[in-house]
Write a protein that holds these residues in place. Structure first.
Motif, mmCIF file in Angstrom:
data_model
loop_
_atom_site.group_PDB
_atom_site.id
_atom_site.type_symbol
_atom_site.label_atom_id
_atom_site.label_comp_id
_atom_site.label_asym_id
_atom_site.label_seq_id
_atom_site.Cartn_x
_atom_site.Cartn_y
_atom_site.Cartn_z
ATOM 1 N N VAL A 44 0.990 -1.136 -0.081
ATOM 2 C CA VAL A 44 -0.050 -0.048 -0.137
ATOM 3 C C VAL A 44 0.893 1.194 0.129
ATOM 4 O O VAL A 44 0.669 2.148 -0.796
ATOM 5 N N ARG A 45 2.012 1.211 0.774
ATOM 6 C CA ARG A 45 2.715 2.585 1.065
ATOM 7 C C ARG A 45 3.494 2.861 -0.486
ATOM 8 O O ARG A 45 3.468 3.907 -0.984
ATOM 9 N N LEU A 46 3.993 1.422 -1.045
ATOM 10 C CA LEU A 46 4.652 1.757 -2.415
ATOM 11 C C LEU A 46 3.733 2.206 -3.464
ATOM 12 O O LEU A 46 4.004 2.985 -4.335
ATOM 13 N N SER A 67 0.840 1.295 -8.846
ATOM 14 C CA SER A 67 0.320 0.121 -8.343
ATOM 15 C C SER A 67 1.928 -0.658 -7.839
ATOM 16 O O SER A 67 2.882 -0.555 -8.167
ATOM 17 N N ASP A 68 1.436 -1.748 -7.103
ATOM 18 C CA ASP A 68 2.682 -2.464 -6.523
ATOM 19 C C ASP A 68 2.166 -3.703 -6.182
ATOM 20 O O ASP A 68 1.218 -4.080 -5.603
ATOM 21 N N MET A 102 0.060 -10.024 -3.002
ATOM 22 C CA MET A 102 -0.744 -8.826 -2.593
ATOM 23 C C MET A 102 -0.437 -7.546 -3.753
ATOM 24 O O MET A 102 0.799 -7.334 -4.141
ATOM 25 N N THR A 103 -1.380 -6.888 -4.203
ATOM 26 C CA THR A 103 -1.482 -5.779 -4.932
ATOM 27 C C THR A 103 -2.127 -4.676 -4.341
ATOM 28 O O THR A 103 -3.172 -4.950 -4.129
ATOM 29 N N ALA A 104 -1.702 -3.446 -4.499
ATOM 30 C CA ALA A 104 -2.383 -2.371 -4.271
ATOM 31 C C ALA A 104 -2.299 -1.514 -5.275
ATOM 32 O O ALA A 104 -1.096 -1.432 -6.226
ATOM 33 N N VAL A 105 -3.495 -0.811 -5.609
ATOM 34 C CA VAL A 105 -3.481 0.214 -6.531
ATOM 35 C C VAL A 105 -4.020 1.686 -6.002
ATOM 36 O O VAL A 105 -4.449 1.552 -5.191
ATOM 37 N N GLN A 114 -6.339 7.903 -3.052
ATOM 38 C CA GLN A 114 -7.269 6.813 -2.704
ATOM 39 C C GLN A 114 -6.417 5.471 -3.018
ATOM 40 O O GLN A 114 -5.756 5.526 -4.074
ATOM 41 N N HIS A 115 -6.700 4.510 -2.328
ATOM 42 C CA HIS A 115 -6.098 3.174 -2.893
ATOM 43 C C HIS A 115 -7.153 1.990 -2.462
ATOM 44 O O HIS A 115 -7.953 2.087 -1.782
#
Ligand SMILES: Cc1cn([C@H]2C[C@H](O)[C@@H](COP(=O)(O)OP(=O)(O)OP(=O)(O)O)O2)c(=O)[nH]c1=O
Length: 186
Positions: A44-46, A67-68, A102-105, A114-115
Motif C-alpha cells: 500500500v505504501r509503495l 500500483s505495487d 498482494m497488489t495495491a493500486v 485513494q487506494h
C-alpha cells in the motif's frame, strides 16, 4: 489524460482493458522494506508513493495511477530475484505450497489519494529442480515479484488461484475501475 506511473508493460496492457486513454511515465523509488513493516502495509505504501511521485513529476494536473505487487510466502516478501540462487530459494518456498499475492493500486488526483488492496491466494504444484532450471533459463523470472509470471510460462505451475487474476499480473482491474469511477474518470 490519465497517467500510469509504471514502467511495466503488463500494467499498461491491463489498463488498456478499461478503455480509458492514458500515457505511461516511469518513476524511480526506493523499494526497500522498512524494518517491522507488514507486507500489506508495504504494498500500500509503495502504490501510494508511486501515484504521489507521478503526480508531482507530471506537474499536479493529470490524475495518476500507481500500483505495487508483492508475493508473500510464510509472511516473507519475495521481491524480484537478484540472481539464480535467490530465485531457487524463492521457488523452494513456492513449490508444492500456497502463497499470497498482494497488489495495491492507488489513484492521485486533485480529489486526493485513494487506494485499494487486493489479496489473492495462489497454489503451486511441486516444481522439480529441472523445471526450476528451465524456467530460470527462459529469462521470465528476472523482473517479476516472486520470480514468476502467471501470465507466462509459469502458468503451468499454478494449480489454483482464489482472488483476482489481473491483480496477480500487476493491476487489479475491478478495483482500478472502481477508483476511476469514484473520481469520475471512467
Ligand atoms: C506474481 C507476478 C508478478 N508479476 C510482475 C508484476 C509487476 O510488474 C512485477 C512486480 O514488481 P513491482 O515492483 O510491483 O512493479 P514493477 O517494478 O515491475 O513496475 P513499476 O514499479 O514501474 O510499476 O512482477 C507478473 O507479471 N506476473 C505475476 O504472476
Amino acid at each position: 489524460m490519465l497517467i500510469l506511473a509504471s514502467a511495466s508493460p503488463r500494467r499498461a496492457e491491463l489498463l488498456t482493458q478499461l478503455q480509458v486513454p492514458f500515457k505511461q511515465i516511469s518513476i524511480d523509488l526506493d523499494e526497500s522494506v522498512r524494518s517491522g513493516e507488514e507486507p500489506r502495509d508495504y504494498v500500500v505504501r509503495l502504490a501510494r508513493a508511486k501515484a504521489e511521485a507521478g503526480w508531482r513529476q507530471a506537474g499536479h494536473v493529470d490524475p495518476v495511477l500507481g500500483s505495487d505487487t508483492a508475493v508473500v510466502c510464510q509472511n516473507k516478501i519475495l521481491g524480484k530475484p537478484q540472481d539464480q540462487a535467490d530465485f531457487k530459494r524463492m521457488f523452494a518456498l513456492l513449490s508444492g505450497a500456497h502463497h499470497q499475492v498482494m497488489t495495491a493500486v492507488a489513484l492521485r488526483s486533485d480529489r486526493g489519494l485513494q487506494h485499494r488492496l487486493v489479496l489473492t491466494d495462489v497454489s503451486f504444484k511441486v516444481v522439480t529442480p529441472e523445471e526450476m532450471e528451465w524456467y530460470w533459463q527462459s529469462g521470465e523470472p528476472q523482473d517479476k515479484a516472486g520470480g514468476y509470471g502467471i501470465q507466462g510460462l509459469a502458468g503451468r505451475f499454478v494449480t489454483r488461484i482464489q482472488g483476482s487474476y489481473s491483480a496477480v499480473v500487476g493491476l487489479p482491474l475491478y478495483e482500478t475501475a472502481e477508483l476511476l469511477k469514484e473520481q469520475h474518470l471512467l
